[in-house]
Design an enzyme around this catalytic site. Sequence first.
Site: not given
Lengths: 234, 84
Positions: A200, A202, A87
């Site tokens: 994302h 994560e 991002c």
Amino acid sequence: MRCAVVVFPGSNCDRDAYHVLKNVFCLDSHYVFHEESFSPDEFDLIVLPGGFSFGDYLRAGAIARFSPVMESVRRAAELGKFVLGICNGFQILTESGLLPGALLRNRNLKFICRDVYVRVTNNRTAFTCSLQLGEVLRLPIAHGEGRYFVPWDQLKVEQIVFQYCDEHGNVTDEANPNGSILNVAGIINERGNVLGMMPHPERCCEEILGNTDGRKIFESLIAYFSWRKEHVAD
Amino acid sequence: MYRVRVQILPKEGVFDPQGYTVRGALEKLGFDGVKEVRLGKLIEILMEAEDESHVRSLVSAMCDRLLANPIVETYQLLDVEEVP
């Protein structure tokens, strides 16, 4: 596998990235502050996390690019170390010239925060080697400036690693959340060691979060490293 | 002391959703002749420098390094004015 998570003023996914590396995958992980520098062989993987570095004033990632730590990131990348920009990290990588192109305001001018589907367009990278070609991942996005643009002559097709798609893997305009060129959700540099992606991974690595598709990207890296340890002399 | 105004605009061919939205709004207000609107930034800089040509070269360097992204934006120094 020694990992660094770079912390810029305004990073807000640094702890998520650190948590996943350290606690979910039990990797030797460290924060590196934006004013710090490190030697090129200190880390195997450097993560530039999501957030709003320096408030995203002027353009997303434009000011972070000049942080002292980025010179270390550049030298590590030149040495072949792996760099993952997520991002805002992706935006910083394009602004710094480590990846081609630019990220612009979303087509609909809205900040988009939801899950999307992405198709693995290239699985011949260290970041995607445990994935099938064409495999569809559900990953969260949260960005206002995620519309990838690149002049035609500055990106090779094989550098496109992820494309926005529908749940069946069809790359359509309707499945493109932000208006990115060719539905690009993530690209890699020509050498194959610097990946930038808007979704994302994560944020979806644990059952408790309801989605573990993001694990596959970190698992690919870990699998690649263990393969390289066995087969390639440093 | 000099005051410099720099205009930064999205390049031709790069879709500008802000300009597109504003053009649509103008059309709804009855301004039929508007073919295109592009929205950029105006940056005003107050700075010390030796002379005007020095100001111009410094501000151009600022644009090349930071203020504009050459992949998607163009820049133009609108005016350089000496101020007390």
